[in-house]
Every structure is written in C-alpha cells, then in structure tokens.
Design a protein around this motif. Sequence first.
Motif, PDB file in Angstrom:
ATOM      1  N   CYS A 104       4.966 -23.007 -17.339  1.00  0.00           N
ATOM      2  CA  CYS A 104       4.508 -23.094 -15.709  1.00  0.00           C
ATOM      3  C   CYS A 104       2.941 -22.400 -15.914  1.00  0.00           C
ATOM      4  N   LYS A 105       2.118 -23.181 -14.800  1.00  0.00           N
ATOM      5  CA  LYS A 105       1.063 -22.504 -14.460  1.00  0.00           C
ATOM      6  C   LYS A 105       1.524 -21.495 -13.129  1.00  0.00           C
ATOM      7  N   ILE A 106       0.661 -20.219 -13.296  1.00  0.00           N
ATOM      8  CA  ILE A 106       1.148 -19.221 -12.426  1.00  0.00           C
ATOM      9  C   ILE A 106      -0.260 -18.750 -11.788  1.00  0.00           C
ATOM     10  N   GLY A 107       0.136 -18.466 -10.229  1.00  0.00           N
ATOM     11  CA  GLY A 107      -1.115 -17.964  -9.725  1.00  0.00           C
ATOM     12  C   GLY A 107      -0.806 -17.096  -8.555  1.00  0.00           C
ATOM     13  N   VAL A 108      -1.644 -16.474  -7.954  1.00  0.00           N
ATOM     14  CA  VAL A 108      -1.313 -15.455  -6.927  1.00  0.00           C
ATOM     15  C   VAL A 108      -2.047 -15.807  -5.595  1.00  0.00           C
ATOM     16  N   LEU A 109      -1.444 -15.928  -4.486  1.00  0.00           N
ATOM     17  CA  LEU A 109      -2.401 -15.847  -3.171  1.00  0.00           C
ATOM     18  C   LEU A 109      -1.540 -14.940  -2.349  1.00  0.00           C
ATOM     19  N   SER A 110      -2.425 -14.010  -1.738  1.00  0.00           N
ATOM     20  CA  SER A 110      -2.088 -12.918  -1.019  1.00  0.00           C
ATOM     21  C   SER A 110      -3.327 -12.536   0.280  1.00  0.00           C
ATOM     22  N   ASP A 111      -2.763 -12.403   1.425  1.00  0.00           N
ATOM     23  CA  ASP A 111      -3.500 -11.846   2.399  1.00  0.00           C
ATOM     24  C   ASP A 111      -3.718 -10.338   2.046  1.00  0.00           C
ATOM     25  N   LEU A 112      -4.781  -9.626   2.344  1.00  0.00           N
ATOM     26  CA  LEU A 112      -5.364  -8.331   1.887  1.00  0.00           C
ATOM     27  C   LEU A 112      -5.088  -7.519   3.179  1.00  0.00           C
ATOM     28  N   PRO A 113      -4.907  -6.287   2.875  1.00  0.00           N
ATOM     29  CA  PRO A 113      -5.123  -5.418   4.155  1.00  0.00           C
ATOM     30  C   PRO A 113      -6.361  -5.292   4.832  1.00  0.00           C
ATOM     31  N   THR A 114      -6.673  -4.879   6.112  1.00  0.00           N
ATOM     32  CA  THR A 114      -7.952  -4.854   6.475  1.00  0.00           C
ATOM     33  C   THR A 114      -9.155  -4.579   5.808  1.00  0.00           C
ATOM     34  N   ALA A 115     -10.078  -5.436   5.285  1.00  0.00           N
ATOM     35  CA  ALA A 115     -11.446  -4.914   4.636  1.00  0.00           C
ATOM     36  C   ALA A 115     -11.079  -4.592   3.326  1.00  0.00           C
ATOM     37  N   MET A 116      -9.785  -5.004   2.635  1.00  0.00           N
ATOM     38  CA  MET A 116     -10.037  -4.469   1.350  1.00  0.00           C
ATOM     39  C   MET A 116     -10.493  -5.465   0.640  1.00  0.00           C
ATOM     40  N   PRO A 117     -11.544  -4.918  -0.357  1.00  0.00           N
ATOM     41  CA  PRO A 117     -12.361  -5.931  -1.143  1.00  0.00           C
ATOM     42  C   PRO A 117     -11.488  -6.673  -2.162  1.00  0.00           C
ATOM     43  N   HIS A 118     -11.872  -8.110  -2.401  1.00  0.00           N
ATOM     44  CA  HIS A 118     -11.159  -8.880  -3.585  1.00  0.00           C
ATOM     45  C   HIS A 118     -11.308  -7.976  -4.836  1.00  0.00           C
ATOM     46  N   GLU A 119     -12.138  -7.288  -4.974  1.00  0.00           N
ATOM     47  CA  GLU A 119     -12.199  -6.557  -6.517  1.00  0.00           C
ATOM     48  C   GLU A 119     -11.141  -5.555  -6.397  1.00  0.00           C
ATOM     49  N   THR A 120     -10.994  -4.670  -5.389  1.00  0.00           N
ATOM     50  CA  THR A 120      -9.775  -3.809  -5.295  1.00  0.00           C
ATOM     51  C   THR A 120      -8.650  -4.385  -5.644  1.00  0.00           C
ATOM     52  N   PHE A 121      -8.289  -5.359  -5.115  1.00  0.00           N
ATOM     53  CA  PHE A 121      -7.055  -6.424  -5.080  1.00  0.00           C
ATOM     54  C   PHE A 121      -6.759  -6.546  -6.694  1.00  0.00           C
ATOM     55  N   LEU A 122      -7.943  -7.123  -7.260  1.00  0.00           N
ATOM     56  CA  LEU A 122      -7.831  -7.499  -8.766  1.00  0.00           C
ATOM     57  C   LEU A 122      -7.524  -6.312  -9.652  1.00  0.00           C
ATOM     58  N   GLU A 123      -7.757  -4.830  -9.143  1.00  0.00           N
ATOM     59  CA  GLU A 123      -7.641  -3.809  -9.999  1.00  0.00           C
ATOM     60  C   GLU A 123      -5.986  -3.651  -9.777  1.00  0.00           C
ATOM     61  N   ASP A 124      -5.466  -3.811  -8.437  1.00  0.00           N
ATOM     62  CA  ASP A 124      -4.004  -3.702  -8.351  1.00  0.00           C
ATOM     63  C   ASP A 124      -3.294  -4.735  -9.056  1.00  0.00           C
ATOM     64  N   ILE A 125      -3.800  -6.123  -9.153  1.00  0.00           N
ATOM     65  CA  ILE A 125      -3.139  -7.265  -9.817  1.00  0.00           C
ATOM     66  C   ILE A 125      -3.171  -6.825 -11.507  1.00  0.00           C
ATOM     67  N   GLY A 126      -4.100  -5.964 -11.889  1.00  0.00           N
ATOM     68  CA  GLY A 126      -4.341  -5.862 -13.249  1.00  0.00           C
ATOM     69  C   GLY A 126      -2.999  -4.655 -13.654  1.00  0.00           C
ATOM     70  N   LYS A 127      -2.599  -4.180 -12.832  1.00  0.00           N
ATOM     71  CA  LYS A 127      -1.444  -3.209 -13.131  1.00  0.00           C
ATOM     72  C   LYS A 127      -0.214  -3.717 -13.664  1.00  0.00           C
ATOM     73  N   ILE A 128      -0.081  -5.247 -13.167  1.00  0.00           N
ATOM     74  CA  ILE A 128       1.025  -5.881 -13.890  1.00  0.00           C
ATOM     75  C   ILE A 128       0.935  -6.039 -15.243  1.00  0.00           C
ATOM     76  N   GLY A 129      -0.058  -6.217 -15.850  1.00  0.00           N
ATOM     77  CA  GLY A 129      -0.403  -6.153 -17.338  1.00  0.00           C
ATOM     78  C   GLY A 129      -0.177  -7.774 -17.530  1.00  0.00           C
ATOM     79  N   PHE A 130      -0.418  -8.841 -16.692  1.00  0.00           N
ATOM     80  CA  PHE A 130      -0.226 -10.263 -16.887  1.00  0.00           C
ATOM     81  C   PHE A 130      -1.413 -11.073 -16.868  1.00  0.00           C
TER      82      PHE A 130
END
Length: 232
Positions: A122-148
């Motif tokens: 499978c090809k696997i992606g993420v698409l998420s609405d972010l909390p108000t004014a959360m930077p995409h870079e901050t979101f990537l930090e949270d994604i990184g905690k999955i370890g995938f």
Amino acid sequence: MVITKYLVFDFGGTLADYKNLPKAWNGLYGDAFCELGKTENRNFTEQEIQKSIEILTKYNARINPRKNEISDEVIFGEINQVLKIGDTPKNLARRFYSYFQEKLVVYEETKAVLESLKKAGCKIGVLSDLPTAMPHETFLEDIGKIGFEFDTVQSSQSVGWRKPCVQGITKIAEIFGCEPYEITYVGDEKKDIELINKVSGCSVLINRDVDEKDFNQKMSIRSLVELLNCGF
C-alpha cells in the motif's frame, strides 16, 4: 470489503490523539498563553491574554467554520501585535503549541498496522485539518512520534484548504499517481467521510466511541487492526 491500496489517514482521533483534550481547544488557550509567558519570563496581563484568546477563537474553524486555511504567520502575527514578543510569528506559533504537543498519545496499534499495510504494497499518506494556526512543521513533529515513514503528509496548512474541501485528497492522488476515487480515506469525523465521498473514494469511519455513527460511510471500524482483515 476490499479496500484500495492507496490509503490516506486523518491524524487526531485516527492515528493518535491529544489525551483528554476536546475537539475544540479554545478552552485551553489561556493556559497555553500562560505557559508561553513563562518561557519569556513574563506574566502577560489579563487583557493581553484575553485579547490573544479572542484572536485565536475568531479564527478557530470549529467555532467559526471556513473552507480556506489561514496561515500561522497571519494569525500569530496578529497575536504578536498584542504580546510584542521578539520572535517570528511562526516560531511563536510553534512555541505556543508545544503546550498541546506534550499531551499527544499515539494509539497502541497504529505503527504495527501501518507497517503491515506497507508490507502489503500500500501507499500510505496523511491528510489532517490542523488546530488554528498550528504550523505544518509542528504537525510533522507530531507525525514523527509514530515512527513510520509515510509516502506523503499533508495538512490544511500545506494544502491551503480544510476538509471536506477536496483539494487535499486530489493533491495526494497526484503524488500517488492515482485517481482520487481510488483512495481509501480513514477518519473519525463526518467531514472525513464527506470529503472522500465527494470524489467517490472508499470512506472508512473509525469509531472509537460506544455509540454508533452514520455519516454515510462505506465501512465502519473500531480499531485500525480491522483494516488488515479487508484483503488487498
């Protein structure tokens, strides 16, 4: 039911969650601004905090719905006119959201399921609405905690539109090299189902609550593990 080999996931409530936080975070804005003040060795005045809360609340899409996304730099630029901190709006936003990041918990089954899906081709992606004014870079930090390692990670900030607008899913389809209708989207909210149904894709509702939910989804699951029983 056989799901497609192009899978896209929502983040909060689907792959991970911010423990014990409501969907709308406006009730915690004051606490986050107080913590931000501590990092500046400042005690913001009640007026400064209240005005900053009013700005964030004004832009909160769960309170005041909108289709287009507004950048973190615009919103925290406006907030910094009140707080007058010597930092860029983006860095200010990242520091503000560190208060919420500490509460992030990845669901126990998430990494193992994603790895199994990847092994199945499978090809696997993420698409998420972010909390108000959360930077995409901050979101990537949270994604990184999955370890995938995802094939693509998109957000309302990177796309410029919020769900159920289809721009995000069509962008991912281009990256995957498929048609939008070939994508399976897994999410926990009505807007997730509306989004993928608009492009005639496969809608999967993950419902971790006790009550049944009917958002016109094609499939309902209680755990990500159930995806492994769908066949490829």
